[in-house]
Design an enzyme around this catalytic site. Structure first.
Site, PDB file in Angstrom:
ATOM      1  N   GLU A 120       0.822  -1.194   0.000  1.00 15.21           N
ATOM      2  CA  GLU A 120       0.000   0.000   0.000  1.00 15.21           C
ATOM      3  C   GLU A 120       0.864   1.255   0.000  1.00 15.21           C
ATOM      4  OE1 GLU A 120      -4.035  -1.543   2.167  1.00 15.21           O
ATOM      5  OE2 GLU A 120      -2.260  -1.420   3.401  1.00 15.21           O
ATOM      6  N   CYS A 133       3.315   8.509   1.319  1.00 16.46           N
ATOM      7  CA  CYS A 133       3.872   7.529   2.250  1.00 16.46           C
ATOM      8  C   CYS A 133       4.030   6.218   1.495  1.00 16.46           C
ATOM      9  CB  CYS A 133       2.908   7.388   3.427  1.00 16.46           C
ATOM     10  SG  CYS A 133       3.400   6.126   4.593  1.00 16.46           S
ATOM     11  N   CYS A 140       6.523  -7.034   7.237  1.00 17.57           N
ATOM     12  CA  CYS A 140       7.693  -6.586   7.995  1.00 17.57           C
ATOM     13  C   CYS A 140       8.138  -7.746   8.874  1.00 17.57           C
ATOM     14  CB  CYS A 140       7.313  -5.374   8.853  1.00 17.57           C
ATOM     15  SG  CYS A 140       8.718  -4.638   9.710  1.00 17.57           S
ATOM     16  N   CYS A 144       6.569  -5.202  16.002  1.00 19.33           N
ATOM     17  CA  CYS A 144       6.139  -4.190  16.961  1.00 19.33           C
ATOM     18  C   CYS A 144       4.680  -4.499  17.334  1.00 19.33           C
ATOM     19  CB  CYS A 144       6.282  -2.803  16.360  1.00 19.33           C
ATOM     20  SG  CYS A 144       7.978  -2.499  15.815  1.00 19.33           S
ATOM     21  N   CYS A 147       1.596  -2.519  15.863  1.00 14.54           N
ATOM     22  CA  CYS A 147       1.566  -2.216  14.422  1.00 14.54           C
ATOM     23  C   CYS A 147       0.891  -3.327  13.639  1.00 14.54           C
ATOM     24  CB  CYS A 147       2.998  -2.014  13.925  1.00 14.54           C
ATOM     25  SG  CYS A 147       3.106  -1.817  12.133  1.00 14.54           S
ATOM     26  N   SER A 231      11.797   6.481   7.930  1.00 18.85           N
ATOM     27  CA  SER A 231      11.448   6.126   9.305  1.00 18.85           C
ATOM     28  C   SER A 231      11.946   4.720   9.618  1.00 18.85           C
ATOM     29  CB  SER A 231       9.926   6.190   9.475  1.00 18.85           C
ATOM     30  OG  SER A 231       9.558   5.692  10.741  1.00 18.85           O
ATOM     31  N   PHE A 254      10.452   5.744  18.219  1.00 23.26           N
ATOM     32  CA  PHE A 254      11.038   5.650  19.560  1.00 23.26           C
ATOM     33  C   PHE A 254      10.065   4.979  20.536  1.00 23.26           C
ATOM     34  CE2 PHE A 254      13.358   7.521  23.260  1.00 23.26           C
ATOM     35  CZ  PHE A 254      14.593   7.004  22.923  1.00 23.26           C
ATOM     36  N   HIS A 255       8.948   5.628  20.768  1.00 25.78           N
ATOM     37  CA  HIS A 255       7.771   5.019  21.409  1.00 25.78           C
ATOM     38  C   HIS A 255       7.860   4.649  22.885  1.00 25.78           C
ATOM     39  CE1 HIS A 255       6.287   5.059  17.399  1.00 25.78           C
ATOM     40  NE2 HIS A 255       6.806   3.921  17.003  1.00 25.78           N
ATOM     41  N   CYS A 373      -1.288   5.712   9.939  1.00 25.34           N
ATOM     42  CA  CYS A 373      -0.051   5.030  10.339  1.00 25.34           C
ATOM     43  C   CYS A 373      -0.350   3.699  11.003  1.00 25.34           C
ATOM     44  CB  CYS A 373       0.684   5.818  11.411  1.00 25.34           C
ATOM     45  SG  CYS A 373       1.294   7.367  10.916  1.00 25.34           S
TER      46      CYS A 373
HETATM   47  N1  SAH Z   1       9.140   0.284   9.911  1.00 21.39           N
HETATM   48  C1  SAH Z   1       9.378   1.664   9.977  1.00 21.39           C
HETATM   49  C2  SAH Z   1       8.489   2.491   9.078  1.00 21.39           C
HETATM   50  C3  SAH Z   1       7.030   2.118   8.995  1.00 21.39           C
HETATM   51  S1  SAH Z   1       6.011   2.406  10.389  1.00 21.39           S
HETATM   52  C4  SAH Z   1       9.254   2.136  11.412  1.00 21.39           C
HETATM   53  O1  SAH Z   1       8.815   1.377  12.242  1.00 21.39           O
HETATM   54  O2  SAH Z   1       9.653   3.261  11.680  1.00 21.39           O
HETATM   55  C5  SAH Z   1       5.663   4.151  10.349  1.00 21.39           C
HETATM   56  C6  SAH Z   1       5.308   4.725  11.713  1.00 21.39           C
HETATM   57  O3  SAH Z   1       3.987   4.355  12.117  1.00 21.39           O
HETATM   58  C7  SAH Z   1       6.230   4.228  12.806  1.00 21.39           C
HETATM   59  O4  SAH Z   1       6.624   5.255  13.665  1.00 21.39           O
HETATM   60  C8  SAH Z   1       5.363   3.254  13.516  1.00 21.39           C
HETATM   61  O5  SAH Z   1       5.839   3.013  14.796  1.00 21.39           O
HETATM   62  C9  SAH Z   1       4.018   3.932  13.463  1.00 21.39           C
HETATM   63  N2  SAH Z   1       2.896   3.051  13.753  1.00 21.39           N
HETATM   64  C10 SAH Z   1       2.819   1.727  13.549  1.00 21.39           C
HETATM   65  N3  SAH Z   1       1.613   1.257  13.948  1.00 21.39           N
HETATM   66  C11 SAH Z   1       0.912   2.307  14.410  1.00 21.39           C
HETATM   67  C12 SAH Z   1      -0.404   2.464  14.925  1.00 21.39           C
HETATM   68  N4  SAH Z   1      -1.234   1.440  15.009  1.00 21.39           N
HETATM   69  N5  SAH Z   1      -0.795   3.690  15.302  1.00 21.39           N
HETATM   70  C13 SAH Z   1       0.037   4.745  15.147  1.00 21.39           C
HETATM   71  N6  SAH Z   1       1.278   4.661  14.658  1.00 21.39           N
HETATM   72  C14 SAH Z   1       1.732   3.449  14.294  1.00 21.39           C
HETATM   73 FE1  SF4 Z   2       7.718  -3.089  11.105  1.00 20.25          FE
HETATM   74 FE2  SF4 Z   2       7.692  -0.443  11.556  1.00 20.25          FE
HETATM   75 FE3  SF4 Z   2       5.486  -1.921  11.975  1.00 20.25          FE
HETATM   76 FE4  SF4 Z   2       7.574  -2.174  13.601  1.00 20.25          FE
HETATM   77  S1  SF4 Z   2       6.308  -0.328  13.308  1.00 20.25           S
HETATM   78  S2  SF4 Z   2       6.371  -3.864  12.720  1.00 20.25           S
HETATM   79  S3  SF4 Z   2       9.273  -1.920  12.189  1.00 20.25           S
HETATM   80  S4  SF4 Z   2       6.477  -1.577  10.007  1.00 20.25           S
END
Ligand code: SAH
Ligand code: SF4
Length: 396
Positions: A120, A133, A140, A144, A147, A231, A254-255, A373
């Site tokens: 996507e 984006c 992936c 995380c 995500c 990112s 970072f989170h 996101c």
């Molecule tokens: N893998 C890379 C880039 C893709 S994720 C990374 O992790 O940085 C893009 C951003 O969306 C990241 O900061 C990720 O942590 C955030 N993200 C992932 N799932 C999310 C969610 N459910 N709500 C808000 N942000 C989220």
């Molecule tokens: Fe992968 Fe980024 Fe999602 Fe983490 S937040 S699972 S690194 S896409």
């Protein structure tokens, strides 16, 4: 006090990594090749060494400045040379399977790539810019726990062609290629690119770098390196290379402000913890000649959103030129977290702001079409195909 959610182990998954299999005997795609690779390809197809440089320049302009997909339209090349190109090559971008437009104007593209996989890309129009984006992998390998993409079973790296192709598809859809003879229009619809879609870009470094080189090239799509943000979840060994070989802006997922919580949210933290990550980041602005690093911080109710977290965060990053993007958690079906309350997010933002850092709260965009996101997850997975089906589709 809201009850904190129970401790949740990172979702562990059964990842199937599919090697890419090129169609045999097919035409070679010119999209995504660096200038050097394009030169080699043209020479191998019979272009003389003497002419190669000029041909690269001409073909490059047709593909990336004018958006042409057909060699027959390359009118400054001799007819027989165009025929030679068509015999050996193609100019191919991912196929748009569906395009959804959100009530807020956000556009989400579901794209099909070789092997029947899907990724996507999301276009987010704003008053002063338009951000695309894009994805760097199908799925992936990281997991995380907040995500959606991380729960996808199927993973493969995108090729440079498939990464550049996402930008080209968006420009096609927005009608952004220049029209020959028309007055030059400097407004950019895709003015910024963020590598924040599916996948971990630093686990696909070479293809991401080559693709961004193409996107940045001044004789084509011509986006400046300061309009590209990569990112990453924090793949430490690749951070200095990103500065040196791409030079784009960097965003870090970072989170969390303690290793205990970050281990749970971003499990790759067990490999490169907060201190190691911050050390690598301290050098980035100098190495890449860029100003600030963006710290992305997803706001999860009762998990990472306390005042103490905000204070620890500013302490941790002190000395690093930074901006903190607070991302209200975007829910997805079955997600093990909730979004922090609005007042909590504002209180957190306030502490960060008073410590001297910009702390914008990212407005969720395109939520009605699951384009926000972390909500991206292609239909390949939603259909819950069996391993056997996926493998046979991939030609394995
Ligand atoms: N893998 C890379 C880039 C893709 S994720 C990374 O992790 O940085 C893009 C951003 O969306 C990241 O900061 C990720 O942590 C955030 N993200 C992932 N799932 C999310 C969610 N459910 N709500 C808000 N942000 C989220
Ligand atoms: Fe992968 Fe980024 Fe999602 Fe983490 S937040 S699972 S690194 S896409």
């Amino acid at each position: 006090m809201p009850e904190a959610p129970a401790t949740i182990a990172p979702i562990t998954q059964d990842v199937l990594t599919i090697p890419r299999k090129l169609p045999e005997g097919g035409l070679r795609n010119l999209v995504g090749l660096t200038r050097d690779q394009l030169r080699d390809a043209l020479i191998a197809a019979g272009t003389s060494e003497k002419q190669a440089k000029m041909r690269v320049g001409q073909i490059w302009q047709w593909i990336y400045h004018w958006g042409v997909r057909d060699f027959a339209a390359m009118t400054n090349l001799a007819k027989d040379y165009r025929a030679l190109l068509a015999e050996h090559f193609e100019i191919s971008v991912p196929e748009v399977v569906t395009r959804q437009v959100s009530a807020d104007g956000t556009r989400k593209y579901l794209l099909r790539i070789a092997g029947g996989h899907e990724v996507e890309a999301v276009y987010i129009p704003e008053e002063t810019r338009g951000t695309l984006c894009i994805s760097s992998q199908v799925g992936c390998t990281l997991t995380c726990s907040f995500c959606h993409t991380g729960t996808q079973k199927l993973v493969r790296n995108l090729t440079a062609a498939e990464i550049v192709g996402q930008v080209m598809v968006a420009r096609d859809d927005l009608g952004e290629w220049p029209v020959p003879g028309a007055p030059k229009d400097e407004t950019r619809l895709v003015s910024n690119v963020v590598l924040m879609g599916m996948g971990e870009p630093l686990y696909n470094f070479d293809n991401v770098r080559d693709a961004m080189k193409v996107v940045m090239d001044g004789e084509g799509i011509s986006l400046s390196r300061r309009r590209i943000t990569l990112s990453t979840s924090g793949i430490v060994p690749e951070i200095a290379r990103t500065a040196e070989e791409i030079g784009c802006l960097l965003a870090i997922s970072f989170h969390a402000t303690t290793d205990e919580v970050r281990d749970r949210l971003v499990p790759v933290n067990k490999k490169w913890n907060i201190a190691t990550l911050l050390d690598a980041l301290r050098d980035y602005p100098r190495l890449s000649n860029s100003e600030r690093i963006t710290f992305e911080y997803v706001m999860l109710k009762g998990v990472n959103d306390s005042d103490a977290d905000a204070k620890r965060l500013v302490k941790l990053i002190s000395g690093i030129p930074a901006k903190i993007n607070l991302i209200p958690f975007n829910e997805w079906p079955g997600a093990p977290y909730e979004r922090s309350d609005w007042e909590r997010i504002e209180a957190f933002a306030d502490i960060v702001y008073k410590a001297g850092y910009a702390s914008p709260i990212r407005t969720p965009r395109g939520e009605d079409i699951m384009a926000a996101c972390g909500q991206l997850k292609s239909a390949t997975e939603r259909a819950r195909k069996s391993r056997a089906e996926i493998a046979s589709e991939a030609g394995l």
